[in-house]
Motif scaffolding. Structure first.
Motif, PDB file in Angstrom:
ATOM      1  N   GLY A 154       0.823  -1.209   0.000  1.00  0.00           N
ATOM      2  CA  GLY A 154       0.000   0.000   0.000  1.00  0.00           C
ATOM      3  C   GLY A 154       0.849   1.248   0.000  1.00  0.00           C
ATOM      4  N   ASP A 155       0.242   2.331  -0.488  1.00  0.00           N
ATOM      5  CA  ASP A 155       0.904   3.631  -0.411  1.00  0.00           C
ATOM      6  C   ASP A 155       0.670   4.244   0.967  1.00  0.00           C
ATOM      7  OD1 ASP A 155       1.952   3.526  -2.918  1.00  0.00           O
ATOM      8  OD2 ASP A 155       0.332   4.671  -3.857  1.00  0.00           O
ATOM      9  N   PHE A 156       1.548   5.181   1.317  1.00  0.00           N
ATOM     10  CA  PHE A 156       1.443   5.823   2.626  1.00  0.00           C
ATOM     11  C   PHE A 156       1.619   7.324   2.471  1.00  0.00           C
ATOM     12  CE2 PHE A 156       2.337   1.488   3.457  1.00  0.00           C
ATOM     13  CZ  PHE A 156       1.628   1.205   4.607  1.00  0.00           C
ATOM     14  N   LEU A 266      -8.371   0.452  -0.115  1.00  0.00           N
ATOM     15  CA  LEU A 266      -8.777   0.435   1.288  1.00  0.00           C
ATOM     16  C   LEU A 266      -7.953   1.524   1.969  1.00  0.00           C
ATOM     17  CD1 LEU A 266     -10.154  -0.623   3.825  1.00  0.00           C
ATOM     18  CD2 LEU A 266      -8.417  -2.409   3.958  1.00  0.00           C
ATOM     19  N   GLN A 267      -8.616   2.602   2.307  1.00  0.00           N
ATOM     20  CA  GLN A 267      -7.930   3.744   2.913  1.00  0.00           C
ATOM     21  C   GLN A 267      -8.153   3.673   4.416  1.00  0.00           C
ATOM     22  OE1 GLN A 267      -9.673   7.190   1.031  1.00  0.00           O
ATOM     23  NE2 GLN A 267      -8.695   6.750  -0.931  1.00  0.00           N
ATOM     24  N   THR A 268      -7.059   3.767   5.161  1.00  0.00           N
ATOM     25  CA  THR A 268      -7.197   3.768   6.617  1.00  0.00           C
ATOM     26  C   THR A 268      -6.528   5.015   7.178  1.00  0.00           C
ATOM     27  OG1 THR A 268      -5.274   2.299   6.720  1.00  0.00           O
ATOM     28  CG2 THR A 268      -7.433   1.282   6.936  1.00  0.00           C
ATOM     29  N   PHE A 269      -6.878   5.347   8.408  1.00  0.00           N
ATOM     30  CA  PHE A 269      -6.409   6.595   9.025  1.00  0.00           C
ATOM     31  C   PHE A 269      -6.018   6.307  10.463  1.00  0.00           C
ATOM     32  CE2 PHE A 269      -9.564   7.374   5.801  1.00  0.00           C
ATOM     33  CZ  PHE A 269      -8.985   8.351   5.015  1.00  0.00           C
ATOM     34  N   PHE A 270      -4.761   6.576  10.786  1.00  0.00           N
ATOM     35  CA  PHE A 270      -4.268   6.337  12.144  1.00  0.00           C
ATOM     36  C   PHE A 270      -3.670   7.626  12.705  1.00  0.00           C
ATOM     37  CE2 PHE A 270      -3.958   2.277   9.975  1.00  0.00           C
ATOM     38  CZ  PHE A 270      -4.245   1.315  10.929  1.00  0.00           C
ATOM     39  N   ARG A 271      -4.081   7.999  13.901  1.00  0.00           N
ATOM     40  CA  ARG A 271      -3.392   9.111  14.579  1.00  0.00           C
ATOM     41  C   ARG A 271      -2.054   8.586  15.076  1.00  0.00           C
ATOM     42  NH1 ARG A 271      -3.632  13.897  13.773  1.00  0.00           N
ATOM     43  NH2 ARG A 271      -5.893  13.715  13.801  1.00  0.00           N
ATOM     44  N   LEU A 272      -0.979   9.280  14.746  1.00  0.00           N
ATOM     45  CA  LEU A 272       0.354   8.852  15.162  1.00  0.00           C
ATOM     46  C   LEU A 272       0.686   9.492  16.514  1.00  0.00           C
ATOM     47  CD1 LEU A 272       2.181   9.040  11.733  1.00  0.00           C
ATOM     48  CD2 LEU A 272       1.370   7.006  12.933  1.00  0.00           C
ATOM     49  N   PRO A 273       1.089   8.674  17.482  1.00  0.00           N
ATOM     50  CA  PRO A 273       1.123   9.171  18.863  1.00  0.00           C
ATOM     51  C   PRO A 273       2.229  10.180  19.174  1.00  0.00           C
ATOM     52  CG  PRO A 273       1.870   6.885  18.760  1.00  0.00           C
ATOM     53  CD  PRO A 273       1.329   7.228  17.407  1.00  0.00           C
ATOM     54  N   ARG A 274       3.420   9.999  18.628  1.00  0.00           N
ATOM     55  CA  ARG A 274       4.522  10.865  19.063  1.00  0.00           C
ATOM     56  C   ARG A 274       4.548  12.200  18.330  1.00  0.00           C
ATOM     57  NH1 ARG A 274       8.155   7.247  21.724  1.00  0.00           N
ATOM     58  NH2 ARG A 274       7.365   5.149  21.406  1.00  0.00           N
ATOM     59  N   SER A 275       4.106  12.186  17.073  1.00  0.00           N
ATOM     60  CA  SER A 275       4.171  13.383  16.236  1.00  0.00           C
ATOM     61  C   SER A 275       2.820  14.081  16.110  1.00  0.00           C
ATOM     62  CB  SER A 275       4.638  12.990  14.841  1.00  0.00           C
ATOM     63  OG  SER A 275       3.709  12.051  14.298  1.00  0.00           O
ATOM     64  N   PRO A 281      -2.666   5.269   5.116  1.00  0.00           N
ATOM     65  CA  PRO A 281      -2.308   4.182   4.204  1.00  0.00           C
ATOM     66  C   PRO A 281      -3.394   4.001   3.144  1.00  0.00           C
ATOM     67  CG  PRO A 281      -2.194   3.485   6.515  1.00  0.00           C
ATOM     68  CD  PRO A 281      -2.955   4.761   6.461  1.00  0.00           C
ATOM     69  N   ILE A 282      -2.975   3.813   1.911  1.00  0.00           N
ATOM     70  CA  ILE A 282      -3.897   3.625   0.791  1.00  0.00           C
ATOM     71  C   ILE A 282      -3.523   2.300   0.145  1.00  0.00           C
ATOM     72  CG2 ILE A 282      -4.816   4.606  -1.337  1.00  0.00           C
ATOM     73  CD1 ILE A 282      -3.278   7.278  -0.342  1.00  0.00           C
ATOM     74  N   ARG A 283      -4.294   1.272   0.454  1.00  0.00           N
ATOM     75  CA  ARG A 283      -3.935  -0.065   0.000  1.00  0.00           C
ATOM     76  C   ARG A 283      -4.722  -0.393  -1.262  1.00  0.00           C
ATOM     77  NH1 ARG A 283      -2.592  -4.945   2.327  1.00  0.00           N
ATOM     78  NH2 ARG A 283      -2.601  -6.500   0.677  1.00  0.00           N
ATOM     79  N   CYS A 284      -3.999  -0.747  -2.312  1.00  0.00           N
ATOM     80  CA  CYS A 284      -4.625  -1.002  -3.613  1.00  0.00           C
ATOM     81  C   CYS A 284      -4.887  -2.495  -3.804  1.00  0.00           C
ATOM     82  CB  CYS A 284      -3.689  -0.498  -4.710  1.00  0.00           C
ATOM     83  SG  CYS A 284      -4.170  -0.996  -6.361  1.00  0.00           S
ATOM     84  N   TYR A 285      -6.126  -2.832  -4.149  1.00  0.00           N
ATOM     85  CA  TYR A 285      -6.494  -4.190  -4.524  1.00  0.00           C
ATOM     86  C   TYR A 285      -7.004  -4.169  -5.964  1.00  0.00           C
ATOM     87  CZ  TYR A 285      -6.472  -5.297   0.500  1.00  0.00           C
ATOM     88  OH  TYR A 285      -6.120  -5.465   1.806  1.00  0.00           O
TER      89      TYR A 285
END
Lengths: 357, 328
Positions: A154-156, A266-275, A281-285
């Motif tokens: 996937g792309d990021f 499949l696009q997902t979204f995560f809050r990154l804790p330290r920054s 992430p954009i995962r291609c199927y």
């Protein structure tokens, strides 16, 4: 379950194939017989066992082949991976998140051993066993974002959050649906979405931004997006349009079932804790039309969606010229019967195709 | 797309904790440290983040946000410092009077509405009183990465200078403390005047101080993107009022000492929230019908929103009048 990794290519001879397992778990993006933009977000908290939604970072039979393809793209064009200077911490966040998730979700494939800041990462499919010091870039062969995304499908896009806005300030983008990290780097959320038709007028992006700014640590979100791709190409980038754009003219009624692919992100979204950045992430199927129509419900529905899609969207998604040929093909698999609601294949309950009526 | 059953409880994810230390720092401020009962590491957090502490106070649930002030690189504890507010609604008094070492409590995951701008070449922190807490974490984070920072900290007196001695002895060249009772004050104009390009200013303290910093910086030509602030509002008491919640199909009474959000929660309505202090925007609610006056107290809606009466932030804002119907 042990995954058998395919030996396959996404270029030249296009030997990419989906197994029956991969077809049944394909993330079909249409929950009803029509499509219009919506924010369509939901929490990313697992899903049915075996589905692509189950794990935080899905690993499937295409893993090794996709990583080989990424390495080729990066070798030809290093600007596909960029990180503005203030995004290094977000790169470490990304590395930590992916290593933690993969080692927990796929303990037979990945291991992470931590002793304070001394970390050992084992990636069995790729044959990597590497010790390094967390937050010390000199102990990795490249930046933390590049290091981990060379090992993750996937792309990021890594989005900095400041001034109530998201900024495209880092990423690794080699499997994209015709957008360019090098062009978008440093842009804000509205700027990089500017080319999308209709959605601005619908207020989609304003609402989406508000949602994304509030994605919180420990509560990731996801959505699906889709387009069409001729030949199983991962790298449909503007940089290489001269190579792949022309391929759209090679479709014939004879080869369309094998050549034309539905491309789902499949696009997902995560809050990154330290920054406090947002990882996107954009995962291609990819799936060939001939494999979609092997699921009767999906064949019926895809025909109706493609037929009724507004011209602006068919143009933006790049298949307006081929739409008549697609409809001729897909029409053979639409007997006019109703379809069950939802995205699942429903192979046991949906009737087989009946064109004799 | 609904691929899975959705758990959509309001608020951030929760963490069960044990109170591991209660450290009185002076007459008004006490530090509370938490560990996890299972001994697990806490989720990493970014400096400037807060947590919402859930307090079980005689059948009433209090939810108060506090800045995390421990070192973000130490995953073994979370710490907050709480200033006792004798005139407040009771959350800080509950913390000071009732919370003991060994108590089981619940915190939310960290939420950051006051993060460092990591592009900054220099970070200037301006703290007033208990507003020092987010800067404790920011200083720890920047020290790890050799960041360039300085702190200007105004306190009422030496006796109430929470962490002032500790900060001055650790960072004698970076920390400047000003005591009101000795007629010392931050020389803001000179301070803003001498900063290199790429400096970011952060202020946390009383409302007057925050407004002063924003106004002064703007007058000196600072771009607003380089001036950051955080102020949590506590809901203020007001006259009781009645609200019709049309989606939930109930009519509720908001008491004098509770917020509209708290009244909804008391009546079993799962309304969204994060900061509970008028800053994050999560609880924004559409007004269906109103015959009366809004008492808007949030930082989220703009003046036009406040004037048009179509939206309300139930965590801090109230209503005086005959009829209020909300889309909740």
């Amino acid at each position: 379950m042990t995954i058998q990794f395919n030996k396959e290519t996404f270029r030249d001879d296009y030997s990419f194939r989906n197994s029956d397992w991969a077809i049944k778990r394909f993330p079909f993006p249409f929950h009803e017989d029509s499509y219009m933009y919506s924010v369509n977000m939901e929490q990313h908290r697992g899903g049915p066992p075996g589905s692509v939604y189950e794990k935080r970072f899905d690993v499937d039979e295409h893993y090794l082949a996709e990583m080989e393809d990424r390495a080729i793209v990066l070798a030809e064009d290093p600007l596909r991976c960029q990180s503005l200077p203030h995004m290094t911490l977000a790169g470490w966040d990304t590395l930590e998140l992916i290593m933690t998730c993969k080692s927990e979700d796929y303990p037979d494939l990945f291991e992470l051993h931590r002793d304070g800041k001394r970390w050992r990462w084992v990636n069995k499919p790729m044959g990597i066993d590497h010790s390094f010091t967390f937050l010390d870039e000199t102990t990795l062969p490249c930046g933390p974002l590049e290091y981990i995304t060379r090992q993750t499908q996937g792309d990021f896009a890594v989005l900095d959050q400041r001034d109530e806005m998201l900024w495209m300030d880092a990423g690794t983008v080699t499997t994209q649906a015709d957008w360019s990290l090098d062009f978008d780097i440093g842009m804000n959320f509205f700027e990089w979405h500017a080319p999308v038709p209709m959605a601005h007028e619908l207020g989609i992006f304003k609402r989406a931004l508000k949602f994304l700014l509030n994605v919180q640590q420990g509560a990731p979100a996801r959505r699906l997006n889709w387009t069409m791709t001729v030949n199983p190409l991962l790298d449909t980038s503007p940089e290489n349009y001269h190579k792949w754009g022309i391929q759209k003219t090679t479709l014939t009624p004879e080869n369309i079932g094998a050549k034309q692919h539905l491309r789902v992100e499949l696009q997902t979204f995560f809050r990154l804790p330290r920054s406090n950045a947002l990882l996107f992430p954009i995962r291609c199927y990819l799936i060939a039309f001939q494999d979609i129509v092997s699921v009767p419900k999906w064949g019926r529905r895809l025909h109706r969606v493609v037929r009724d899609l507004p011209d602006e969207l068919a143009t933006y998604k790049g298949f307006i010229a081929n739409r008549p040929m697609m409809l001729d093909y897909l029409g053979q698999y639409d007997d006019g019967r109703p379809t069950s609601p939802g995205i699942w294949p429903d192979l046991e309950t949906e009737p087989p195709l009946d064109m004799g009526r | 797309m609904t691929a899975a059953p959705q758990n959509t409880k309001a608020g951030a994810e929760k963490i069960a904790v044990t109170v591991s230390a209660v450290v009185p720092l002076n007459d008004l401020v006490t530090r509370f440290e938490f560990t996890r009962p299972d001994g697990a590491a806490f989720p990493p957090f970014s400096a400037g983040a807060h947590t919402v502490v859930e307090m079980r106070d005689q059948g009433r649930t209090r939810l108060n946000p506090y800045s995390l002030m421990s070192d973000p690189s130490d995953p073994s504890i979370y710490a907050i410092s709480v200033r006792r507010d004798d005139q407040g609604r009771g959350g800080s008094l509950f913390m000071h009077r009732n919370v003991k070492v060994g108590d089981a409590m619940t915190l939310t995951y960290p939420v950051n509405l006051f993060s460092l701008d990591l592009r900054g070449r220099k970070h200037v922190f301006l703290a007033g009183g208990i507003g020092i807490t987010p800067f404790m974490a920011m200083i720890a984070q920047l020290e790890q990465s050799n960041g360039n920072w300085e702190l200007h900290y105004a306190c009422r007196s030496e006796a109430l200078g929470t962490y002032a001695d500790q900060l001055r002895s650790h960072y004698p060249n970076k920390v400047h403390v000003y005591f009101d009772d000795q007629n010392q004050a931050i020389g803001l104009e000179d301070l803003l005047d001498g900063q290199p390009l790429g400096t970011h200013v952060y202020v946390c303290g009383p409302k007057g101080m925050i407004d002063w910093v924003h106004t002064t910086a703007a007058e000196h030509g600072w771009p607003s993107e380089n001036v950051h602030s955080e102020e949590f509002l506590a809901p203020q008491p007001g006259k009781p009022f009645e609200v019709r919640l049309c989606k939930s199909d109930i009519t509720i009474q908001v008491g004098e000492h509770e917020s509209l959000l708290e009244a909804m929660e008391r009546c079993g309505v799962d309304a969204p929230f994060l900061c509970r202090g008028g800053a994050c925007g999560q609880c924004e609610t559409d007004v269906v019908e109103a015959d009366g006056e809004f008492v808007h107290r949030d930082h989220w809606l703009d003046d036009d929103d406040h004037a048009c009466g179509k939206k309300i932030m139930p965590c801090v804002s109230r209503f005086v009048g005959k009829t209020l119907v909300l889309d909740r």
